[in-house]
Design a protein around this motif. Structure first.
Motif, PDB file in Angstrom:
ATOM      1  N   LYS A   1       0.789  -1.275  -0.147  1.00 46.75           N
ATOM      2  CA  LYS A   1      -0.102   0.008   0.067  1.00 46.75           C
ATOM      3  C   LYS A   1       0.858   1.250   0.226  1.00 46.75           C
ATOM      4  O   LYS A   1       1.698   1.294   0.952  1.00 46.75           O
TER       5      LYS A   1
ATOM      6  N   ASP B   1       1.449   5.192  -0.362  1.00 45.02           N
ATOM      7  CA  ASP B   1       0.613   6.643  -0.467  1.00 45.02           C
ATOM      8  C   ASP B   1       1.734   7.625  -1.015  1.00 45.02           C
ATOM      9  O   ASP B   1       2.659   7.807  -0.553  1.00 45.02           O
TER      10      ASP B   1
ATOM     11  N   ARG C   1      -1.307  -0.976  -4.483  1.00 45.36           N
ATOM     12  CA  ARG C   1      -2.458  -0.264  -4.321  1.00 45.36           C
ATOM     13  C   ARG C   1      -1.977   1.083  -4.039  1.00 45.36           C
ATOM     14  O   ARG C   1      -1.050   1.513  -2.980  1.00 45.36           O
TER      15      ARG C   1
ATOM     16  N   GLN D   1      -6.806  11.347  -4.185  1.00 41.95           N
ATOM     17  CA  GLN D   1      -7.531  12.128  -2.982  1.00 41.95           C
ATOM     18  C   GLN D   1      -7.407  13.465  -2.927  1.00 41.95           C
ATOM     19  O   GLN D   1      -6.225  13.726  -2.571  1.00 41.95           O
TER      20      GLN D   1
ATOM     21  N   ARG E   1      -6.383  10.123   8.469  1.00 48.69           N
ATOM     22  CA  ARG E   1      -6.547   9.233   7.531  1.00 48.69           C
ATOM     23  C   ARG E   1      -5.570   7.780   7.881  1.00 48.69           C
ATOM     24  O   ARG E   1      -5.791   6.797   7.908  1.00 48.69           O
ATOM     25  N   TRP E   2      -4.428   8.217   8.194  1.00 48.72           N
ATOM     26  CA  TRP E   2      -3.349   7.245   8.341  1.00 48.72           C
ATOM     27  C   TRP E   2      -3.658   6.548   9.506  1.00 48.72           C
ATOM     28  O   TRP E   2      -3.209   5.371  10.001  1.00 48.72           O
TER      29      TRP E   2
ATOM     30  N   ILE F   1      -6.321   5.369  10.624  1.00 49.03           N
ATOM     31  CA  ILE F   1      -7.274   4.609  10.333  1.00 49.03           C
ATOM     32  C   ILE F   1      -6.906   3.690   9.441  1.00 49.03           C
ATOM     33  O   ILE F   1      -7.000   2.511   9.313  1.00 49.03           O
ATOM     34  N   ASP F   2      -6.106   4.031   8.290  1.00 52.41           N
ATOM     35  CA  ASP F   2      -5.625   3.228   7.108  1.00 52.41           C
ATOM     36  C   ASP F   2      -4.075   3.624   6.651  1.00 52.41           C
ATOM     37  O   ASP F   2      -4.166   4.193   5.671  1.00 52.41           O
TER      38      ASP F   2
ATOM     39  N   PRO G   1      -0.552   3.205   5.307  1.00 49.81           N
ATOM     40  CA  PRO G   1       0.042   2.451   4.066  1.00 49.81           C
ATOM     41  C   PRO G   1       1.261   1.940   4.630  1.00 49.81           C
ATOM     42  O   PRO G   1       1.841   1.905   5.731  1.00 49.81           O
TER      43      PRO G   1
END
Ligand code: UD1
Ligand code: LIP
Length: 395
Positions: A2, A4, A41, A66, A95-96, A98-99, A101
């Protein structure tokens, strides 16, 4: 993985050629697509600069852009963004949380600062694209970068898990800033070899030998030097692409051409959409790019990939890309440039030789899949380094 990508001002979906949109925009879009092509991704975080932009856009399978709310949803010069970067950083941190990379790759200094502040538990890789020290050296008082840019770049370089330099010259600049060489990896910028290739449609040609200049419309690209040189290259015509309507630099270049009595031989055509750039390049007899400084210079490898001979200033990335496969001239020297152009335009055989050598080098070294593979290797090293102690990456 993942991955970003953070590119605060350079939106991969923006039209390029303006003052603040160029190589970085192209680079981020192409890298994202190439990484997704290798199965990763990718999310690109860029500032929301228009009310019509949604929260996010799917650019391609595996790539999402985004739009980060930070400051007014309106275009702003990049040097006016610092007051809005805390909002940008908070958005990333939320964001990071929660999700997260596996790795964040920041582009330009403000993105690096935001990524390092917001990242928690995963590595940050930095690509500067342009360095404040170099900009200040060449532009002096005309440089509108915030005063703290150079110090911040030094801090980012020391704190990031890896710094990607796009050419050997940049390694020297980074080391001179005190950034440890063992954390610098050299990965060049790339070119889309499917579109930039010697065969394919050509744009309409000028009546006389066609010299092409394409890029952002800013004085440091040295297009005035090309106009000055044209006085000594009889019959040749110069096509200048890039910029937009109402551009100050385009007006200055038109005035200069008029002052030299070259209106008939200088054509300022404005911004050219990405899809049309290869055909325009293929139509040219020579591509000229003589900036005062150039961290890499993607236009150069694009023209090389099209088999078009390149005359470039002997600065920055051109020392790696063009040397031996094109003609290097000192920057800001119209006479030396005119001599190089006269030699090349007068020798069809040499043009073909140089063009073929450039196409070969572009194919061997600069295709995006290859660049993405090398970038991915750096990501893997820093991710591994987090787990087992990063020793050295080398260039
Ligand atoms: C001064 C500076 O900081 N230069 C760097 C900047 O790009 P900078 O924008 O200055 O210049 P580049 O030549 O690298 O890129 C310009 C890009 O815009 C495209 N284009 C331009 C005009 C136009 O009308 N249409 C169009 O598509 C060109 O084809 C090219 O792909 O970041 C790039 C990526 O790290 C580096 O390679 C450059 O060295
Ligand atoms: O040279 P400079 O004006 O500082 O910075 C430039 C940015 O404004 C532009 O958006 C980007 O595409 C270029 O790659 C370069 O980084």
């Amino acid at each position: 993985m993942k991955v970003d990508l953070i590119s605060e001002h350079a939106d991969p979906l923006a039209a390029v050629g303006g003052v603040d949109s160029g190589g970085q925009n192209v680079y981020v879009a192409a890298l994202a697509l190439a990484l997704a092509g290798r199965g990763h991704r990718v999310v690109v975080h860029t500032r929301r600069s228009s009310p019509s932009q949604p929260r996010s856009v799917r650019l391609a399978p595996g790539v999402v852009v985004q739009y980060v709310p930070a400051g007014p949803a309106a275009p702003l010069p990049k040097d006016e963004l610092p007051p809005y970067m805390p909002e940008f950083t908070d958005f990333l941190a939320e964001r990071w949380a929660i999700d997260p990379p596996d790795v964040a790759h920041a582009h330009f200094w403000m993105s690096g600062q935001a990524a390092l502040q917001a990242a928690d538990g995963f590595p940050v890789v930095q690509t500067f694209h342009a360095l404040g020290t170099v900009k200040r050296r060449w532009q002096g008082e005309a440089d509108t970068s915030p005063a703290h840019r150079i110090d911040t770049e030094r801090e980012i370089g020391k704190r990031a898990d890896a710094v990607l330099a796009t050419c050997g010259d940049e390694v020297g600049e980074l080391c001179a800033m005190g950034i440890p060489e063992q954390r610098i990896a050299v990965v060049p910028c790339g070119v889309d070899l499917e579109h930039f290739r010697p065969d394919g449609p050509k744009a309409p040609r000028t009546a006389g030998p066609m010299i092409l200049s394409i890029g952002r419309m800013v004085p440091r690209k040295g297009v005035d030097t090309v106009i000055a040189a044209l006085r000594q290259v009889p019959g040749a015509e110069l096509v200048i692409a890039g910029g937009g309507p109402g551009d100050e630099e385009a007006a200055r270049l038109r005035d200069l051409a008029a002052a030299y009595g070259l209106e008939e031989r200088v054509h300022v055509i404005g911004s050219v959409p990405r899809a049309h750039v290869p055909a325009l390049m293929r139509a040219a007899d020579v591509l000229v790019t003589v900036p005062w400084y150039e961290p890499f210079g993607m236009v150069t490898v694009e023209a090389m990939a099209c088999g078009v001979p390149v005359v470039a200033s002997a600065v920055g990335g051109h020392l790696d890309t063009v040397a031996g496969c094109g003609v290097l001239v000192p920057p800001r020297r119209p006479r030396a440039l005119a001599r190089a152009l006269l030699d090349l335009l007068g020798d069809e055989h040499e043009r073909a030789r140089v063009g073929a050598a450039g196409a070969r080098r572009a194919r061997e070294r600069y295709g995006w899949p290859r660049v993405a593979e090398r970038t991915e290797a750096v990501y893997a090293q820093v991710i591994g380094g987090r787990l087992c102690g990063l020793e050295a990456m080398g260039g």
